[in-house]
Design a protein around this motif. Structure first.
Motif, PDB file in Angstrom:
ATOM      1  N   UNK A   1       0.834  -1.208   0.000  1.00  0.00           N
ATOM      2  CA  UNK A   1       0.000   0.000   0.000  1.00  0.00           C
ATOM      3  C   UNK A   1       0.864   1.251   0.000  1.00  0.00           C
ATOM      4  N   UNK A   2       1.919   1.247   0.808  1.00  0.00           N
ATOM      5  CA  UNK A   2       2.829   2.388   0.876  1.00  0.00           C
ATOM      6  C   UNK A   2       3.533   2.585  -0.463  1.00  0.00           C
ATOM      7  N   UNK A   3       3.921   1.491  -1.099  1.00  0.00           N
ATOM      8  CA  UNK A   3       4.591   1.575  -2.404  1.00  0.00           C
ATOM      9  C   UNK A   3       3.671   2.186  -3.451  1.00  0.00           C
ATOM     10  N   UNK A   4       2.408   1.815  -3.441  1.00  0.00           N
ATOM     11  CA  UNK A   4       1.458   2.389  -4.405  1.00  0.00           C
ATOM     12  C   UNK A   4       1.306   3.896  -4.191  1.00  0.00           C
ATOM     13  N   UNK A   5       1.178   4.289  -2.934  1.00  0.00           N
ATOM     14  CA  UNK A   5       1.045   5.721  -2.625  1.00  0.00           C
ATOM     15  C   UNK A   5       2.315   6.483  -3.012  1.00  0.00           C
ATOM     16  N   UNK A   6       3.461   5.877  -2.776  1.00  0.00           N
ATOM     17  CA  UNK A   6       4.737   6.519  -3.122  1.00  0.00           C
ATOM     18  C   UNK A   6       4.858   6.703  -4.632  1.00  0.00           C
TER      19      UNK A   6
ATOM     20  N   UNK B   1       2.409   6.923  -6.806  1.00  0.00           N
ATOM     21  CA  UNK B   1       1.448   7.952  -7.222  1.00  0.00           C
ATOM     22  C   UNK B   1       1.967   9.361  -6.927  1.00  0.00           C
ATOM     23  N   UNK B   2       2.749   9.483  -5.857  1.00  0.00           N
ATOM     24  CA  UNK B   2       3.273  10.801  -5.460  1.00  0.00           C
ATOM     25  C   UNK B   2       4.543  11.177  -6.212  1.00  0.00           C
ATOM     26  N   UNK B   3       5.103  10.240  -6.985  1.00  0.00           N
ATOM     27  CA  UNK B   3       6.305  10.535  -7.745  1.00  0.00           C
ATOM     28  C   UNK B   3       7.600  10.325  -6.990  1.00  0.00           C
ATOM     29  N   UNK B   4       7.553   9.528  -5.933  1.00  0.00           N
ATOM     30  CA  UNK B   4       8.783   9.199  -5.194  1.00  0.00           C
ATOM     31  C   UNK B   4       9.742   8.476  -6.139  1.00  0.00           C
ATOM     32  N   UNK B   5      11.017   8.812  -6.066  1.00  0.00           N
ATOM     33  CA  UNK B   5      12.000   8.263  -7.001  1.00  0.00           C
ATOM     34  C   UNK B   5      12.458   6.860  -6.635  1.00  0.00           C
ATOM     35  N   UNK B   6      12.638   6.619  -5.331  1.00  0.00           N
ATOM     36  CA  UNK B   6      13.184   5.341  -4.888  1.00  0.00           C
ATOM     37  C   UNK B   6      12.566   4.932  -3.558  1.00  0.00           C
ATOM     38  N   UNK B   7      12.170   3.657  -3.467  1.00  0.00           N
ATOM     39  CA  UNK B   7      11.629   3.102  -2.227  1.00  0.00           C
ATOM     40  C   UNK B   7      12.526   1.954  -1.791  1.00  0.00           C
ATOM     41  N   UNK B   8      13.089   2.079  -0.602  1.00  0.00           N
ATOM     42  CA  UNK B   8      13.981   1.057  -0.050  1.00  0.00           C
ATOM     43  C   UNK B   8      13.239   0.323   1.049  1.00  0.00           C
ATOM     44  N   UNK B   9      13.206  -1.017   0.940  1.00  0.00           N
ATOM     45  CA  UNK B   9      12.392  -1.848   1.832  1.00  0.00           C
ATOM     46  C   UNK B   9      13.291  -2.825   2.584  1.00  0.00           C
ATOM     47  N   UNK B  10      13.716  -2.502   3.813  1.00  0.00           N
ATOM     48  CA  UNK B  10      14.479  -3.455   4.614  1.00  0.00           C
ATOM     49  C   UNK B  10      13.569  -4.582   5.122  1.00  0.00           C
ATOM     50  N   UNK B  11      14.188  -5.684   5.495  1.00  0.00           N
ATOM     51  CA  UNK B  11      13.431  -6.789   6.078  1.00  0.00           C
ATOM     52  C   UNK B  11      13.359  -8.022   5.213  1.00  0.00           C
ATOM     53  N   UNK B  12      13.652  -7.869   3.923  1.00  0.00           N
ATOM     54  CA  UNK B  12      13.702  -9.008   3.038  1.00  0.00           C
ATOM     55  C   UNK B  12      12.358  -9.437   2.480  1.00  0.00           C
ATOM     56  N   UNK B  13      12.372 -10.427   1.580  1.00  0.00           N
ATOM     57  CA  UNK B  13      11.159 -10.880   0.887  1.00  0.00           C
ATOM     58  C   UNK B  13      10.055 -11.400   1.801  1.00  0.00           C
ATOM     59  N   UNK B  14      10.401 -11.875   2.997  1.00  0.00           N
ATOM     60  CA  UNK B  14       9.373 -12.388   3.901  1.00  0.00           C
ATOM     61  C   UNK B  14       8.485 -11.271   4.443  1.00  0.00           C
ATOM     62  N   UNK B  15       8.935 -10.038   4.338  1.00  0.00           N
ATOM     63  CA  UNK B  15       8.178  -8.888   4.843  1.00  0.00           C
ATOM     64  C   UNK B  15       7.619  -8.021   3.711  1.00  0.00           C
ATOM     65  N   UNK B  16       7.700  -8.515   2.477  1.00  0.00           N
ATOM     66  CA  UNK B  16       7.244  -7.723   1.336  1.00  0.00           C
ATOM     67  C   UNK B  16       6.781  -8.651   0.225  1.00  0.00           C
TER      68      UNK B  16
END
Length: 220
Positions: free
Chosen positions: A75-80, A82-97
């Motif tokens: 959900x956060x990635x979709x909002x980001x 839509x807002x034109x965020x350039x890069x989204x970094x997601x710690x925690x690995x594939x089990x959390x995303x």
């Protein structure tokens, strides 16, 4: 000035904020998520609305989200995007995303999305710079004198701050003992990467050990 967004959850994300403030001149915006959330969130957009999630976070060019939950991260990635965020970094690995969903969103939106188990494996690209010029996979510059470590300069370090911690602690150590001890100091920071037989904290330690060896080989 580059604006970095950090989404915190419980204890996660606050150390990164402190490290960014101490070792860069980036501007920081933050948003918080509850420490305890349902295992499955059927309507994550509605959930974010109900907790009054601060969407001003999406004014940042680069966002690191410690949402640590597949539904919330998507959900956060979709909002980001839509807002034109350039890069989204997601710690925690594939089990959390939800990696396939995030990959598809990245392809459709053009927003770079990086999912890493540990932030000290983060490599620079055209989207996540200049953040990753300072924070990510470790790069060190080392000086030795009389068989001991005389100085350690951190060119790029772990966002949690552990690289800078190690750089201070290891000065005075015999050169022959320094690389494995560098990895050990990282784990004693204390590193919040996952414990276990493989990956996580062990990968973090090994990355710093190898960075130390490379720096010794490149000593001027």
């Amino acid at each position: 000035m580059t604006v970095i967004g950090v989404i915190t959850r419980g204890k996660y994300g606050h150390r990164l904020i402190d490290t960014v403030k101490e070792h860069s001149d980036f501007s920081i915006v933050t948003a918080d998520l509850p420490e305890f959330v349902p295992v499955f969130i059927e309507e994550p957009d509605e959930f974010l609305e109900n907790i009054n999630f601060d969407k001003r976070i999406f004014s940042a060019e680069i966002i690191i989200t410690y949402s640590l939950h597949p539904d919330l991260t998507s959900a956060i990635a979709r909002l980001a995007a839509e807002a034109g965020v350039r890069s989204l970094i997601v710690p925690g690995g594939p089990s959390r995303a939800s990696v396939p969903e995030l990959k598809k969103l990245s392809e459709l939106s053009g927003m770079d999305i990086e999912v890493d188990e540990i932030c000290c494996s983060l490599e620079p690209n055209a989207f996540n710079r200049p953040f990753t010029d300072i924070f990510g996979s470790p790069i060190l510059k080392i000086k030795t004198k009389d068989g001991k470590i005389a100085k350690v300069e951190v060119i790029r370090g772990a966002p949690c701050g552990s690289t800078w911690h190690m750089a201070k602690e290891i000065v005075g150590m015999p050169v022959k003992d320094a690389p494995p001890r560098a990895g050990l100091y990282i784990q004693h920071h204390p590193c919040r990467a996952a414990r276990g037989d493989l990956g996580g904290i062990h990968e973090s330690g090994e990355l710093h050990k190898q960075a130390f060896i490379k720096a010794l080989e490149n000593e001027e």
